[in-house]
Design a protein around this motif. Structure first.
Motif, PDB file in Angstrom:
ATOM      1  N   LEU A 142     -15.789  38.531  36.849  1.00 49.19           N
ATOM      2  CA  LEU A 142     -16.480  39.661  36.269  1.00 49.19           C
ATOM      3  C   LEU A 142     -15.512  40.633  35.585  1.00 49.19           C
ATOM      4  O   LEU A 142     -14.321  40.628  35.865  1.00 49.19           O
ATOM      5  CB  LEU A 142     -17.227  40.428  37.376  1.00 49.19           C
ATOM      6  N   THR A 143     -16.071  41.518  34.752  1.00 57.87           N
ATOM      7  CA  THR A 143     -15.229  42.520  34.118  1.00 57.87           C
ATOM      8  C   THR A 143     -14.960  43.664  35.088  1.00 57.87           C
ATOM      9  O   THR A 143     -15.522  43.727  36.194  1.00 57.87           O
ATOM     10  CB  THR A 143     -15.904  43.100  32.865  1.00 57.87           C
ATOM     11  N   GLU A 144     -14.105  44.590  34.661  1.00 56.52           N
ATOM     12  CA  GLU A 144     -13.796  45.746  35.500  1.00 56.52           C
ATOM     13  C   GLU A 144     -15.003  46.668  35.665  1.00 56.52           C
ATOM     14  O   GLU A 144     -14.979  47.573  36.496  1.00 56.52           O
ATOM     15  CB  GLU A 144     -12.620  46.526  34.910  1.00 56.52           C
ATOM     16  N   SER A 145     -16.032  46.449  34.897  1.00 59.30           N
ATOM     17  CA  SER A 145     -17.271  47.218  35.027  1.00 59.30           C
ATOM     18  C   SER A 145     -18.365  46.405  35.700  1.00 59.30           C
ATOM     19  O   SER A 145     -19.546  46.780  35.667  1.00 59.30           O
ATOM     20  CB  SER A 145     -17.749  47.697  33.648  1.00 59.30           C
ATOM     21  N   GLY A 146     -17.982  45.279  36.282  1.00 59.37           N
ATOM     22  CA  GLY A 146     -18.942  44.469  37.013  1.00 59.37           C
ATOM     23  C   GLY A 146     -19.871  43.649  36.142  1.00 59.37           C
ATOM     24  O   GLY A 146     -20.867  43.108  36.631  1.00 59.37           O
ATOM     25  N   GLN A 147     -19.557  43.521  34.853  1.00 59.53           N
ATOM     26  CA  GLN A 147     -20.416  42.770  33.949  1.00 59.53           C
ATOM     27  C   GLN A 147     -19.930  41.326  33.824  1.00 59.53           C
ATOM     28  O   GLN A 147     -18.781  40.999  34.154  1.00 59.53           O
ATOM     29  CB  GLN A 147     -20.445  43.447  32.578  1.00 59.53           C
ATOM     30  N   VAL A 148     -20.820  40.480  33.332  1.00 60.85           N
ATOM     31  CA  VAL A 148     -20.504  39.059  33.245  1.00 60.85           C
ATOM     32  C   VAL A 148     -20.581  38.603  31.795  1.00 60.85           C
ATOM     33  O   VAL A 148     -21.490  38.984  31.053  1.00 60.85           O
ATOM     34  CB  VAL A 148     -21.467  38.234  34.133  1.00 60.85           C
ATOM     35  N   TYR A 149     -19.580  37.835  31.387  1.00 63.17           N
ATOM     36  CA  TYR A 149     -19.650  37.147  30.093  1.00 63.17           C
ATOM     37  C   TYR A 149     -20.540  35.928  30.258  1.00 63.17           C
ATOM     38  O   TYR A 149     -20.320  35.112  31.161  1.00 63.17           O
ATOM     39  CB  TYR A 149     -18.264  36.681  29.652  1.00 63.17           C
ATOM     40  N   THR A 150     -21.536  35.781  29.401  1.00 61.83           N
ATOM     41  CA  THR A 150     -22.338  34.561  29.434  1.00 61.83           C
ATOM     42  C   THR A 150     -21.507  33.393  28.921  1.00 61.83           C
ATOM     43  O   THR A 150     -20.463  33.565  28.282  1.00 61.83           O
ATOM     44  CB  THR A 150     -23.595  34.700  28.563  1.00 61.83           C
ATOM     45  N   VAL A 151     -21.976  32.189  29.191  1.00 58.06           N
ATOM     46  CA  VAL A 151     -21.282  31.000  28.702  1.00 58.06           C
ATOM     47  C   VAL A 151     -21.189  31.034  27.180  1.00 58.06           C
ATOM     48  O   VAL A 151     -20.153  30.690  26.591  1.00 58.06           O
ATOM     49  CB  VAL A 151     -22.008  29.727  29.180  1.00 58.06           C
ATOM     50  N   GLU A 152     -22.271  31.468  26.539  1.00 63.78           N
ATOM     51  CA  GLU A 152     -22.285  31.532  25.073  1.00 63.78           C
ATOM     52  C   GLU A 152     -21.279  32.559  24.561  1.00 63.78           C
ATOM     53  O   GLU A 152     -20.590  32.321  23.548  1.00 63.78           O
ATOM     54  CB  GLU A 152     -23.692  31.880  24.579  1.00 63.78           C
ATOM     55  N   GLU A 153     -21.169  33.695  25.232  1.00 61.25           N
ATOM     56  CA  GLU A 153     -20.204  34.715  24.819  1.00 61.25           C
ATOM     57  C   GLU A 153     -18.768  34.226  24.983  1.00 61.25           C
ATOM     58  O   GLU A 153     -17.908  34.462  24.126  1.00 61.25           O
ATOM     59  CB  GLU A 153     -20.429  36.001  25.618  1.00 61.25           C
ATOM     60  N   ILE A 154     -18.505  33.540  26.089  1.00 65.71           N
ATOM     61  CA  ILE A 154     -17.165  32.982  26.311  1.00 65.71           C
ATOM     62  C   ILE A 154     -16.827  31.992  25.201  1.00 65.71           C
ATOM     63  O   ILE A 154     -15.726  32.027  24.623  1.00 65.71           O
ATOM     64  CB  ILE A 154     -17.081  32.288  27.681  1.00 65.71           C
ATOM     65  N   ALA A 155     -17.758  31.107  24.890  1.00 67.12           N
ATOM     66  CA  ALA A 155     -17.521  30.092  23.868  1.00 67.12           C
ATOM     67  C   ALA A 155     -17.265  30.720  22.502  1.00 67.12           C
ATOM     68  O   ALA A 155     -16.386  30.279  21.753  1.00 67.12           O
ATOM     69  CB  ALA A 155     -18.704  29.130  23.805  1.00 67.12           C
ATOM     70  N   THR A 156     -18.018  31.752  22.173  1.00 70.67           N
ATOM     71  CA  THR A 156     -17.831  32.422  20.884  1.00 70.67           C
ATOM     72  C   THR A 156     -16.469  33.082  20.801  1.00 70.67           C
ATOM     73  O   THR A 156     -15.754  32.943  19.795  1.00 70.67           O
ATOM     74  CB  THR A 156     -18.935  33.477  20.674  1.00 70.67           C
ATOM     75  N   LEU A 157     -16.079  33.798  21.852  1.00 68.18           N
ATOM     76  CA  LEU A 157     -14.771  34.450  21.859  1.00 68.18           C
ATOM     77  C   LEU A 157     -13.641  33.426  21.842  1.00 68.18           C
ATOM     78  O   LEU A 157     -12.622  33.613  21.159  1.00 68.18           O
ATOM     79  CB  LEU A 157     -14.655  35.350  23.092  1.00 68.18           C
ATOM     80  N   ALA A 158     -13.808  32.343  22.590  1.00 62.86           N
ATOM     81  CA  ALA A 158     -12.781  31.302  22.610  1.00 62.86           C
ATOM     82  C   ALA A 158     -12.642  30.639  21.241  1.00 62.86           C
ATOM     83  O   ALA A 158     -11.524  30.350  20.788  1.00 62.86           O
ATOM     84  CB  ALA A 158     -13.104  30.267  23.678  1.00 62.86           C
ATOM     85  N   ASP A 159     -13.757  30.403  20.588  1.00 66.44           N
ATOM     86  CA  ASP A 159     -13.701  29.816  19.244  1.00 66.44           C
ATOM     87  C   ASP A 159     -12.935  30.721  18.285  1.00 66.44           C
ATOM     88  O   ASP A 159     -12.123  30.246  17.476  1.00 66.44           O
ATOM     89  CB  ASP A 159     -15.116  29.576  18.710  1.00 66.44           C
ATOM     90  N   ILE A 160     -13.214  32.017  18.350  1.00 65.10           N
ATOM     91  CA  ILE A 160     -12.502  32.966  17.486  1.00 65.10           C
ATOM     92  C   ILE A 160     -11.014  32.956  17.796  1.00 65.10           C
ATOM     93  O   ILE A 160     -10.174  32.883  16.893  1.00 65.10           O
ATOM     94  CB  ILE A 160     -13.079  34.386  17.666  1.00 65.10           C
ATOM     95  N   ALA A 161     -10.685  33.016  19.089  1.00 62.09           N
ATOM     96  CA  ALA A 161      -9.276  33.018  19.484  1.00 62.09           C
ATOM     97  C   ALA A 161      -8.572  31.747  19.024  1.00 62.09           C
ATOM     98  O   ALA A 161      -7.479  31.782  18.445  1.00 62.09           O
ATOM     99  CB  ALA A 161      -9.167  33.178  20.992  1.00 62.09           C
ATOM    100  N   HIS A 162      -9.192  30.601  19.276  1.00 64.37           N
ATOM    101  CA  HIS A 162      -8.576  29.331  18.894  1.00 64.37           C
ATOM    102  C   HIS A 162      -8.411  29.217  17.381  1.00 64.37           C
ATOM    103  O   HIS A 162      -7.421  28.651  16.885  1.00 64.37           O
ATOM    104  CB  HIS A 162      -9.411  28.164  19.423  1.00 64.37           C
ATOM    105  N   SER A 163      -9.372  29.753  16.630  1.00 65.90           N
ATOM    106  CA  SER A 163      -9.279  29.674  15.165  1.00 65.90           C
ATOM    107  C   SER A 163      -8.110  30.483  14.635  1.00 65.90           C
ATOM    108  O   SER A 163      -7.622  30.220  13.528  1.00 65.90           O
ATOM    109  CB  SER A 163     -10.589  30.161  14.526  1.00 65.90           C
TER     110      SER A 163
END
Length: 353
Positions: A142-163
């Motif tokens: 979880l984040t420092e605010s107790g929130q959760v990245y969804t699987v879709e959000e993780i994939a989108t951020l990872a795609d951007i980072a990898h690109s």
């Protein structure tokens, strides 16, 4: 009524029993024991990854810092949320173990980095020898605010980072709580979504002192054993780290612990929002909640024996703020939190309102 942290409670009974059970007799040292060697096939099956490399360590700080040390060179940049644990709570350990790499924090509501924010930042960097080039993105789950990245959000951020040529790390100090909240598989929340290295947390969820660095890319695992030894994180009696992780994973004990902690947080939240003047800074996703309440109620709770932390955050939702005469606090539930503790806290809160 101690809701200060999930670090303040002890270890779970199965974990303690495993330590005692494997205490007798002689076993090879420095991770050559059967228990430690058995962790690799165990984690490979759990994460459905045939080449997963496993490196047990005793602390989350070590897991994060050592993971980032193989992802970011001394002249490189690691991108994270501006309130991430690696940024604010690890005393420069990531910078130390990377031998000088820099952390750069991005804003985002709820401790989450938005895709547009990440893409805009990476796309706007100048490519000049005078600037530190970005090499890794780290996400807290979880984040420092107790929130959760969804699987879709993780994939989108990872795609951007990898690109942009970055590798992606996940700080999974509360990995189990996030996994239970999403109802997905460990593979779906990690390597299948683009995570290259995971800091797999167990200490907050029932272990005595045990974490694991899980590496999904073989090229990133080549130097980790040497880095771990040089950093003093290969235990001579490694069987005791392995015993904890083995018992933690057995019979889905880790998921049951996290599910209980999440339920207790949800119960606390449901009771608190019924009290006049109380609201939540963010929705409750895991085992953390952040109420904003009248200062008088805060004082009454403390007088009644409740233990928790004051909190402040730059990642409140737009339009939300803590007004004069209000306090923002953090409450964290654990695998061992009893329903009676939650009810006692809520009774006290109703009386103090």
């Amino acid at each position: 009524m101690n809701f200060a942290s999930d670090n303040v409670v002890g270890a779970s009974a199965p974990v303690l029993e495993a330590i005692v059970r494997h205490n007798g007799g002689a076993m090879p040292a420095y991770g050559a024991d059967p228990l430690t060697l058995g962790l690799t096939p165990r984690f490979r099956a759990l994460f459905e990854h045939p080449d997963l490399a496993v490196y047990p360590v005793a602390t989350g700080t070590a897991a994060n810092a050592l993971a980032l040390s193989v992802m970011v060179p001394p002249f490189g940049l690691c991108v994270c949320h501006e309130e991430a644990h690696v940024m604010e709570d690890e005393c420069g350990a990531p910078e130390f173990y990377t031998h000088g790499a820099k952390l750069h924090g991005l804003p985002g509501a709820g401790g989450k980095i938005a895709a547009d924010t990440l893409d805009g930042f990476l796309g706007g960097l100048t490519r000049h020898v005078k600037q530190m080039p970005p090499h890794a993105l780290t996400l807290s789950q979880l984040t420092e605010s107790g929130q959760v990245y969804t699987v879709e959000e993780i994939a989108t951020l990872a795609d951007i980072a990898h690109s942009h040529g970055l590798t992606v790390h996940m700080d999974g100090a509360r990995f189990a709580n996030a996994l239970v909240a999403l109802g997905c598989s460990p593979a779906e929340m990690t390597w299948r979504a683009g995570i290259d290295i995971l800091s797999f947390g167990a200490s907050k969820n029932g272990a005595l002192a045990a974490e694991a660095i899980l590496v999904f890319r073989q090229d990133l695992a080549e130097t980790l054993d040497f880095r771990r030894k040089r950093a003093g994180h290969i235990l001579s009696k490694g069987r005791f780290l392995a015993a904890q992780l083995d018992a933690y994973l057995a019979d889905d004990h880790w998921l049951a612990n996290a599910a209980h902690a999440n339920r207790m947080a949800a119960r606390l939240a449901a009771g608190l929002i019924e009290i006049p003047g109380v609201r939540l800074a963010w929705p409750v996703r895991g085992n953390e909640l952040f109420p904003i309440l009248p200062a008088g109620l805060d004082a009454a709770l403390r007088r009644g024996g409740a233990v928790y932390y004051d909190w402040a955050s730059r990642s409140l939702a737009e339009g939300e703020s803590v007004e004069e005469g209000e306090r923002m606090i953090r409450l964290i539930t654990a695998f061992s939190t009893k329903e009676a503790e939650v009810e006692e806290f809520l009774v006290l809160a109703r009386r103090g309102s």
